[in-house]
Design a protein around this motif. Structure first.
Motif: not given
Length: 143
Positions: A89-100, A112-116, A17-23
């Motif tokens: 997408x750049x913002x989500x990856x920088x926050x700790x997401x994974x480019x899919x 369209x692009x995907x990030x996990x 929960x802490x990691x996901x909240x921080x993301x």
């Protein structure tokens, strides 16, 4: 009748929960005062995003905890332009997401692009000319 079906809250079962909240906070969302040590709530423009422990969510639903791998759903973030999609997408990856899947033009005229997120929940980041955005940035279905 209870009224029309409305999506009011999306709950994601998360491992940490802490990691996901921080993301999600790194993406600019603000954790609501309604949050507790066991759940985080965020206002996402007309709906609520909830982060809850994966095992606790499965237990709450009376199910065995789901396995790893592909989850048969994706959340979507529609934006007004291809450039905005690339920046998100750049913002989500920088926050700790994974480019899919890097963003690309689609056969139906979108981009369209995907990030996990850290738990593998897919986010479709899209510019969809078929779903115009209103003044508040919410996608609207054509009439």
């Amino acid at each position: 009748m209870p009224g029309p079906l409305r999506l009011s809250l999306v709950t994601l079962g998360v491992e940490d929960l802490g990691r996901s909240t921080a993301f999600y906070e790194a993406l600019g969302l603000k954790r609501s005062a309604a949050s507790t040590d066991d759940v985080s709530f965020f206002d996402v423009g007309g709906a609520i995003l909830s982060l809850y422990g994966r095992a606790a969510l499965a237990s709450d639903a009376g199910l065995d905890e789901a396995g790893e791998g592909f989850r048969p759903q994706a959340l979507a973030w529609n934006l007004p332009s291809s450039a905005a999609v690339d920046k998100a997408i750049v913002r989500m990856v920088a926050a700790g997401g994974r480019l899919v899947k890097p963003a690309e033009k689609t056969g139906w005229g979108g981009y369209v692009g995907y990030v996990a997120d850290p738990d593998g929940h897919l986010w479709e980041i899209a510019c969809n000319p078929g779903f115009p955005l209103d003044a508040d940035g919410r996608a609207r279905l054509p009439k």
